[in-house]
Write a protein that holds these residues in place. Sequence first.
Motif, PDB file in Angstrom:
ATOM      1  N   ILE A 138      34.481 -64.679 132.535  1.00 57.41           N
ATOM      2  CA  ILE A 138      34.006 -65.274 131.285  1.00 57.41           C
ATOM      3  C   ILE A 138      32.659 -64.674 130.901  1.00 57.41           C
ATOM      4  N   VAL A 139      31.769 -64.547 131.892  1.00 56.27           N
ATOM      5  CA  VAL A 139      30.454 -63.963 131.630  1.00 56.27           C
ATOM      6  C   VAL A 139      30.580 -62.496 131.238  1.00 56.27           C
ATOM      7  N   VAL A 140      31.392 -61.755 131.995  1.00 55.54           N
ATOM      8  CA  VAL A 140      31.560 -60.332 131.725  1.00 55.54           C
ATOM      9  C   VAL A 140      32.183 -60.106 130.349  1.00 55.54           C
ATOM     10  N   GLY A 141      33.094 -60.989 129.958  1.00 54.22           N
ATOM     11  CA  GLY A 141      33.677 -60.867 128.629  1.00 54.22           C
ATOM     12  C   GLY A 141      32.639 -60.960 127.536  1.00 54.22           C
ATOM     13  N   PHE A 142      31.631 -61.795 127.751  1.00 55.32           N
ATOM     14  CA  PHE A 142      30.548 -61.925 126.783  1.00 55.32           C
ATOM     15  C   PHE A 142      29.599 -60.733 126.844  1.00 55.32           C
ATOM     16  N   LEU A 143      29.355 -60.235 128.038  1.00 54.40           N
ATOM     17  CA  LEU A 143      28.383 -59.158 128.211  1.00 54.40           C
ATOM     18  C   LEU A 143      28.926 -57.785 127.860  1.00 54.40           C
ATOM     19  N   ALA A 144      30.123 -57.480 128.331  1.00 49.59           N
ATOM     20  CA  ALA A 144      30.601 -56.100 128.307  1.00 49.59           C
ATOM     21  C   ALA A 144      31.259 -55.710 127.003  1.00 49.59           C
TER      22      ALA A 144
END
Length: 222
Positions: A138-144
């Motif tokens: 979920i975090v990586v989806g927002f960041l990457a």
Amino acid sequence: MTDRTATVSAGPVRVEAELEEPLSRWLWLVKWILLVPHYVVLFFLWIAFAVVTVVAFFAVLFTARYPRPLFDFNLGVLRWNWRVSYYSTGAFATDRYPPFSLGPEPDYPARLDIACPERLSRGLVLVKWWLLAVPHYIVVGFLAGGAGGERWWFAYAGLITVLAFFAVVAVAFTAVYPRGLFDLVVGLNRWVLRVVAYAALMTDAYPPFRLDQGGSEREPRP
């Protein structure tokens, strides 16, 4: 030329980056064209990466070991991707064209290394890449995101790309890459690379929910 270094020394995944100045004010406008050959190669490398990860899954499940040749190949793909990303939408922090190489390339300003584990948990290999990693996804989806082309797991521009764009606009008008943005962008990329290494079964060390940006990463307190 001045170098600003961001280094992570704690944990099995080590990400290093140097901000190379001065940067061209306008080269970023055509970098996506210059990288077309890399995008073509990475397309096939990521397919191979997925296949190798599946093979490694069964190897770990039955032997508790990640075969070293497979580990080195997947590490090489991640290194290649990190260099291309750093040159382009992942940071725009160097004008040095990334090499066509799976090797470590110690002279390039963006470097990645992952310690090859002697043994891995057979039980964790069944759940860490999907169940345990879900919060990080979920975090990586927002960041990457995925607007840069080399991001293969999402299809939109993430926070990293947006911040890198702000930084390169600042370079265009002031010829200076803001230090605060550099530290943050490297930290966010570091988070993503830790998660990718964990999801690819290359380590049992769970990625910390911690933004280690800029400078040398401090050893976590017990």
